[in-house]
Scaffold this motif. Structure first.
Motif, PDB file in Angstrom:
ATOM      1  N   VAL A  22      48.946  50.663  12.450  1.00  0.00           N
ATOM      2  CA  VAL A  22      48.219  50.011  13.370  1.00  0.00           C
ATOM      3  C   VAL A  22      47.984  51.140  14.646  1.00  0.00           C
ATOM      4  O   VAL A  22      48.906  51.507  15.074  1.00  0.00           O
ATOM      5  N   GLU A  23      46.701  50.915  15.078  1.00  0.00           N
ATOM      6  CA  GLU A  23      46.534  51.996  16.054  1.00  0.00           C
ATOM      7  C   GLU A  23      47.013  51.220  17.777  1.00  0.00           C
ATOM      8  O   GLU A  23      46.900  49.937  17.974  1.00  0.00           O
ATOM      9  N   LEU A  24      47.687  51.915  18.360  1.00  0.00           N
ATOM     10  CA  LEU A  24      48.514  51.359  19.526  1.00  0.00           C
ATOM     11  C   LEU A  24      48.170  52.236  20.755  1.00  0.00           C
ATOM     12  O   LEU A  24      48.945  53.643  20.737  1.00  0.00           O
ATOM     13  N   HIS A  25      47.231  51.984  21.553  1.00  0.00           N
ATOM     14  CA  HIS A  25      46.916  52.874  22.800  1.00  0.00           C
ATOM     15  C   HIS A  25      48.145  52.835  23.803  1.00  0.00           C
ATOM     16  O   HIS A  25      48.839  51.858  23.625  1.00  0.00           O
ATOM     17  N   GLN A  26      47.950  53.643  24.757  1.00  0.00           N
ATOM     18  CA  GLN A  26      48.970  53.489  25.949  1.00  0.00           C
ATOM     19  C   GLN A  26      48.486  53.581  27.173  1.00  0.00           C
ATOM     20  O   GLN A  26      47.130  54.046  27.181  1.00  0.00           O
ATOM     21  N   GLY A  27      48.811  52.916  28.030  1.00  0.00           N
ATOM     22  CA  GLY A  27      48.081  52.858  29.320  1.00  0.00           C
ATOM     23  C   GLY A  27      48.776  51.900  30.453  1.00  0.00           C
ATOM     24  O   GLY A  27      49.782  51.489  30.191  1.00  0.00           O
ATOM     25  N   ILE A  28      48.146  52.297  31.645  1.00  0.00           N
ATOM     26  CA  ILE A  28      48.645  51.281  32.878  1.00  0.00           C
ATOM     27  C   ILE A  28      47.882  50.064  33.046  1.00  0.00           C
ATOM     28  O   ILE A  28      46.738  49.864  33.037  1.00  0.00           O
ATOM     29  N   TYR A  29      48.703  49.015  33.349  1.00  0.00           N
ATOM     30  CA  TYR A  29      47.810  47.878  33.377  1.00  0.00           C
ATOM     31  C   TYR A  29      48.100  47.073  34.831  1.00  0.00           C
ATOM     32  O   TYR A  29      49.121  47.452  35.556  1.00  0.00           O
ATOM     33  N   LEU A  30      47.212  46.584  35.421  1.00  0.00           N
ATOM     34  CA  LEU A  30      46.935  46.201  36.740  1.00  0.00           C
ATOM     35  C   LEU A  30      47.125  44.614  36.781  1.00  0.00           C
ATOM     36  O   LEU A  30      45.996  44.100  35.941  1.00  0.00           O
ATOM     37  N   GLN A  31      47.868  43.979  37.444  1.00  0.00           N
ATOM     38  CA  GLN A  31      47.803  42.286  37.687  1.00  0.00           C
ATOM     39  C   GLN A  31      46.974  41.850  38.935  1.00  0.00           C
ATOM     40  O   GLN A  31      47.394  42.574  39.870  1.00  0.00           O
ATOM     41  N   LEU A  32      46.257  41.057  38.636  1.00  0.00           N
ATOM     42  CA  LEU A  32      45.340  40.437  39.638  1.00  0.00           C
ATOM     43  C   LEU A  32      45.881  38.911  39.766  1.00  0.00           C
ATOM     44  O   LEU A  32      46.576  38.313  38.626  1.00  0.00           O
ATOM     45  N   THR A  33      45.307  38.037  40.544  1.00  0.00           N
ATOM     46  CA  THR A  33      45.884  36.552  40.829  1.00  0.00           C
ATOM     47  C   THR A  33      44.868  35.929  39.784  1.00  0.00           C
ATOM     48  O   THR A  33      45.331  35.043  39.133  1.00  0.00           O
ATOM     49  N   GLY A  34      43.819  36.222  39.499  1.00  0.00           N
ATOM     50  CA  GLY A  34      42.551  35.432  38.805  1.00  0.00           C
ATOM     51  C   GLY A  34      42.410  34.029  39.565  1.00  0.00           C
ATOM     52  O   GLY A  34      42.899  33.955  40.824  1.00  0.00           O
ATOM     53  N   PRO A  35      41.841  33.033  38.985  1.00  0.00           N
ATOM     54  CA  PRO A  35      41.494  32.880  37.798  1.00  0.00           C
ATOM     55  C   PRO A  35      40.040  33.431  37.838  1.00  0.00           C
ATOM     56  O   PRO A  35      39.626  33.597  36.068  1.00  0.00           O
ATOM     57  N   GLN A  36      39.314  33.945  38.577  1.00  0.00           N
ATOM     58  CA  GLN A  36      38.070  34.505  38.442  1.00  0.00           C
ATOM     59  C   GLN A  36      38.001  35.813  37.656  1.00  0.00           C
ATOM     60  O   GLN A  36      39.134  36.583  37.998  1.00  0.00           O
ATOM     61  N   PHE A  37      37.079  36.166  36.852  1.00  0.00           N
ATOM     62  CA  PHE A  37      36.706  37.540  36.293  1.00  0.00           C
ATOM     63  C   PHE A  37      36.565  38.549  37.376  1.00  0.00           C
ATOM     64  O   PHE A  37      36.060  38.075  38.274  1.00  0.00           O
ATOM     65  N   GLU A  38      36.815  39.682  37.218  1.00  0.00           N
ATOM     66  CA  GLU A  38      36.643  40.604  38.313  1.00  0.00           C
ATOM     67  C   GLU A  38      35.122  41.043  38.440  1.00  0.00           C
ATOM     68  O   GLU A  38      34.346  40.947  37.597  1.00  0.00           O
ATOM     69  N   THR A  39      34.613  41.573  39.675  1.00  0.00           N
ATOM     70  CA  THR A  39      33.122  41.787  39.973  1.00  0.00           C
ATOM     71  C   THR A  39      33.143  43.505  39.622  1.00  0.00           C
ATOM     72  O   THR A  39      33.989  44.103  39.145  1.00  0.00           O
TER      73      THR A  39
END
Length: 286
Positions: free
Chosen positions: A184-201
């Motif tokens: 299984v291909e497993l990328h690595q990276g940094i995750y950013l959390q936002l409040t939502g619930p709207q999607f980002e612009t």
């Protein structure tokens, strides 16, 4: 409030006691898995010995987001003892942050020592595609309140916890080895959390990419903070369900797209986690 009282701690302890009563002696595994949006199908592969809906635990926060069943499952996955949270609660549902992380604190008080979190996330790396998996190696939580704001609960953890290795290095290596073992291909990276619930612009997505984020979502990172505060080993995996707004190939965003893309990942997601959880359990028995 007296010097030794803390309403957050009291609520955690009440909910922990309520869950213990529902378990009625069912053993609590040392490994817990939290399933994110659209990833609940993994629960169907579990041999369940005890099911406890969140709504049966008094003032335990109840999931209202689509695709979150809102229940604890105790049993085995591919023969390995496991407690699974089939769904979580989010800050955008209107809960205080202390309630958002309350389930994680309850798991820790039950005796869980290793926590694997999953989520559905938007990809900010143009090489990502829907259905890809990304191992979270670090996070950015500058846009959401810390779950540790308020009086510190000293028996849970220190006032100023170090976040240098919030994601356990050895656990991440085990997940990467498991991914290679099952192809299984497993990328690595940094995750950013936002409040939502709207999607980002599109403008926001450009901003977050400039900060170094590889994926963006509405959960998980605050749970990592709470779990790390209580001394749990933590790892987290994002299922990339779409690319961020304004990125090439990404049109309008919708929750339906999230569910479809998560379903695409269900097979290799389940294969990876079944392998990894078995290896974690074997490691803990040494």
């Amino acid at each position: 409030m007296t010097e030794n009282s803390n309403p957050i701690r009291e609520k955690v302890e009440r909910c922990t006691a309520a869950l213990r009563e529902k378990l009625d002696g069912t053993p609590v595994p040392g490994i817990a898995l939290v399933l994110g949006s659209g990833l609940g199908l993994l629960a169907e592969q579990m041999e369940v010995s005890c099911t406890v809906p969140y709504e049966e635990l008094g003032d335990f926060p109840v999931s209202t987001a689509p695709g979150h069943a809102g229940r604890f499952l105790f049993g085995t996955l591919a023969g390995t003892p496991l407690v699974m949270m089939q769904g979580r609660v989010h800050y955008y549902e209107g809960y205080p942050m202390s309630d958002v992380v309350l389930p994680i604190r309850v798991l820790a008080r039950l005796g869980v020592r290793t926590l694997i979190l999953t989520n559905a996330a938007g990809g900010l790396d143009p090489d990502f595609k829907p259905g890809d998996l990304m191992l979270i190696t670090d996070h950015i939580t500058s846009f959401v309140p810390s779950p540790l704001i308020g009086m510190n609960i000293d028996e849970y953890g220190p006032r100023f916890p170090d976040q240098t290795e919030a994601y356990d290095h050895d656990l991440n290596e085990l997940l990467l080895d498991s991914a290679r073992a099952v192809g299984v291909e497993l990328h690595q990276g940094i995750y950013l959390q936002l409040t939502g619930p709207q999607f980002e612009t599109p403008a926001e997505i450009r901003d977050y990419r400039s900060l170094g984020a590889d994926a963006v979502g509405m959960s998980t990172a605050v749970e990592v903070i709470a779990a790390d505060h209580m001394g749990l080993r933590v790892a987290a995996i994002s299922c990339i369900t779409n690319l961020g707004a304004g990125m090439p190939g990404q049109a309008h965003l919708s929750s339906e797209e999230v569910d479809v893309s998560a379903a695409l990942a269900a097979g290799h997601f389940s294969t990876l986690l079944a392998c990894a959880i078995g290896r974690i359990a074997a490691e803990q028995e040494k």
